[in-house]
Enzyme design. Structure first.
Site, PDB file in Angstrom:
ATOM      1  N   GLU A   1       0.823  -1.212   0.000  1.00  0.00           N
ATOM      2  CA  GLU A   1       0.000   0.000   0.000  1.00  0.00           C
ATOM      3  C   GLU A   1       0.853   1.257   0.000  1.00  0.00           C
ATOM      4  OE1 GLU A   1      -4.317  -0.815   1.910  1.00  0.00           O
ATOM      5  OE2 GLU A   1      -3.097   0.521   3.098  1.00  0.00           O
TER       6      GLU A   1
ATOM      7  N   HIS B   1       8.750 -26.467  -0.422  1.00  0.00           N
ATOM      8  CA  HIS B   1       8.174 -27.623  -1.117  1.00  0.00           C
ATOM      9  C   HIS B   1       7.014 -27.216  -2.015  1.00  0.00           C
ATOM     10  CE1 HIS B   1      10.589 -30.521   1.252  1.00  0.00           C
ATOM     11  NE2 HIS B   1      10.640 -29.472   2.059  1.00  0.00           N
TER      12      HIS B   1
ATOM     13  N   LYS C   1     -14.095   0.400  -4.089  1.00  0.00           N
ATOM     14  CA  LYS C   1     -15.196   0.828  -3.210  1.00  0.00           C
ATOM     15  C   LYS C   1     -16.242   1.587  -4.020  1.00  0.00           C
ATOM     16  CE  LYS C   1     -12.471   1.471   1.007  1.00  0.00           C
ATOM     17  NZ  LYS C   1     -11.967   2.472   1.938  1.00  0.00           N
TER      18      LYS C   1
HETATM   19  O1  PA5 Z   1      -3.703   1.154   6.015  1.00  0.00           O
HETATM   20  C1  PA5 Z   1      -4.789   1.648   5.778  1.00  0.00           C
HETATM   21  O2  PA5 Z   1      -4.989   2.865   5.873  1.00  0.00           O
HETATM   22  C2  PA5 Z   1      -5.958   0.778   5.377  1.00  0.00           C
HETATM   23  O3  PA5 Z   1      -5.593  -0.554   5.252  1.00  0.00           O
HETATM   24  C3  PA5 Z   1      -7.060   0.877   6.418  1.00  0.00           C
HETATM   25  O4  PA5 Z   1      -6.555   0.491   7.660  1.00  0.00           O
HETATM   26  C4  PA5 Z   1      -8.246  -0.002   6.040  1.00  0.00           C
HETATM   27  O5  PA5 Z   1      -8.716   0.336   4.766  1.00  0.00           O
HETATM   28  C5  PA5 Z   1      -9.359   0.140   7.063  1.00  0.00           C
HETATM   29  O6  PA5 Z   1      -9.767   1.470   7.151  1.00  0.00           O
HETATM   30  P1  PA5 Z   1     -10.582   2.012   8.387  1.00  0.00           P
HETATM   31  O7  PA5 Z   1      -9.737   1.835   9.608  1.00  0.00           O
HETATM   32  O8  PA5 Z   1     -10.872   3.432   8.089  1.00  0.00           O
HETATM   33  O9  PA5 Z   1     -11.835   1.169   8.492  1.00  0.00           O
END
Ligand code: PA5
Length: 419
Positions: free
Chosen positions: A270, A291, A405
């Site tokens: 990310e 393996h 989303k």
């Molecule tokens: O690292 C991040 O920002 C994302 O993975 C969020 O943690 C994830 O999308 C969950 O978001 P939220 O905590 O707003 O529900």
């Protein structure tokens, strides 16, 4: 403290490494000053009152709950699951049950079935407070909680970890009087292990959060001036990427690190995978995966490098038993520690893969305990930020996560998303 070393494979040039290292070192300050750089000083600069409230809440939950249902997705669950599993699971009477990290009806029904009629509390974790996966699961478990305990007692068993001032979950917590913990504005989900996001479930699992923070603080001290070993890791990753090695495999010889690998993949995927750039983060648990994936790593397309997470300390325990007969041909290992055999397998794997053209990076933690794990997490966070800046991307945003989303909301008919 975390140690780091590397061995470039034959044919891989290390010429650019010094330049990348110089650059990486300069980016510590940029990380610290970034609007999302709150994690940099968190191990020494955290809310002590909230920390005490986390411990008190954990004590209450341990006193009245067989299960804590932890509802969250991505950065809102991977860090604490990684820590709890790496340290061998829950040490308290309260088992952590994870929900809201998918939209699978089967997974949700399985969690409800495991919970059965046991006593439980809920920790709903969402920074935005609007993420669909945890929001759906929260409704389901909240309904069960109210049916079991009634509205008033249920409200005392719900702990919300969310934004300090805004969002649907913040508003609901305030309206219903749930105890709340804060995801600071300046810390993104994947950098939030040392906030209440990670600390409450970890404390409920009976793990020493003071020692975890101490380990992180020690690693901060080792990296805060010039990035230390984290800058070296960031530099060598960019050196390899520039030569076309765009797949990194995090390799581990401890099965309990499966979710640590998942946390690491989210952190790096990310943070760096944007604008058509980035190293693709993959992972293996060896010797198991030798393996299955070992063949590809040894002889497949030469676009990958491997980062081994290793333990310096020995685990004394199981030895290979002695038998009079030697039908399995294992007599040469009789009396040997299994941990020594595992470490030897790791050494052999590194050597074989290096000979096969795979550059080998090694991240070494002193021991498998709270302190070392706190240090390891901080090391990877710092290295990730520096590596992202060297690459030329913003390591703290995730604009690409919104695309699915938006389309999902259109298809689900969410108001405001009509085509
Ligand atoms: O690292 C991040 O920002 C994302 O993975 C969020 O943690 C994830 O999308 C969950 O978001 P939220 O905590 O707003 O529900």
């Amino acid at each position: 403290m975390i140690d780091f070393k590397f061995n470039l494979a034959k044919g891989v040039s290390g010429d650019a490494y010094a330049d990348y290292l110089t650059k990486a070192k300069t980016f510590v300050q940029r990380a610290e000053e970034d609007d999302f750089g709150g994690w940099v000083n968190l191990p020494v600069n955290y809310d002590r009152d909230e920390f005490a409230r986390i411990k008190a809440a954990a004590k209450k939950i341990n006193g009245d709950s067989d299960y804590l249902v932890c509802i969250g997705i991505g950065g809102s669950y991977l860090g604490h699951k990684a820590v709890i599993e790496a340290l061998g699971g829950e040490r308290s009477r309260t088992k952590i049950l994870y929900a809201g990290n998918s939209l699978s009806a089967r997974a949700l029904e399985k969690a409800l079935a495991e919970l059965g009629d046991a006593d439980f509390s809920i920790n709903v974790i969402s920074k935005s407070g609007t993420t669909t996966e945890p929001a759906v699961a929260f409704r389901v478990f909240k309904q069960k909680l109210i049916a079991k305990y009634g509205e008033e007692e249920a409200a005392k068993r719900i702990f919300a970890t969310t934004d300090a001032a805004k969002g649907a979950l913040h508003d609901e917590a305030k309206a219903n009087g749930y105890e709340s913990f804060v995801v600071p504005d300046n810390i993104g989900g994947r950098y939030s292990v040392f906030t209440a996001v990670g600390l409450l479930p970890i404390a409920v699992a009976g793990i020493d959060i003071d020692a975890l923070m101490d380990g992180a603080a020690e690693e901060r001290a080792a990296t805060i001036s010039d990035g230390g070993k984290a800058a070296e890791y960031a530099a060598v990753r960019n050196t390899l990427l520039a030569q076309g090695y765009d797949i990194e495999i995090l390799a581990n010889f401890e099965p309990d690190f499966m979710y640590f690998n998942e946390w690491w993949k989210q952190l790096y995927g990310e943070s760096e995978g944007k604008e058509g750039k980035g190293i693709y983060p993959a992972s293996v648990i060896d010797s198991t995966d030798l393996h299955s994936m070992g063949q590809y790593i040894q002889e497949g397309r030469r676009a990958l490098f491997e980062t081994f997470v290793e333990l310096a300390a020995d685990k004394n325990g199981v030895t290979v038993p002695q038998f009079g007969e030697n039908l399995d041909g294992l007599a040469y290992l009789e009396g040997k520690e299994l941990d020594w055999i595992n470490k030897t397998a790791c050494e052999a794997t590194r050597e074989a893969h290096l000979a096969g053209g795979v550059s080998i990076l090694e991240v070494v933690m002193p021991d498998l305990d709270e302190r070392s794990l706190g240090g390891l997490i901080y090391f990877f966070e710092m290295a990730c930020a520096l590596s992202g800046f060297v690459l030329g991307v913003n390591p703290f945003n995730q604009p690409g996560v919104e695309a699915y989303k938006t389309r999902m909301f259109e298809l689900l008919g969410k108001p405001g998303y009509e085509k």
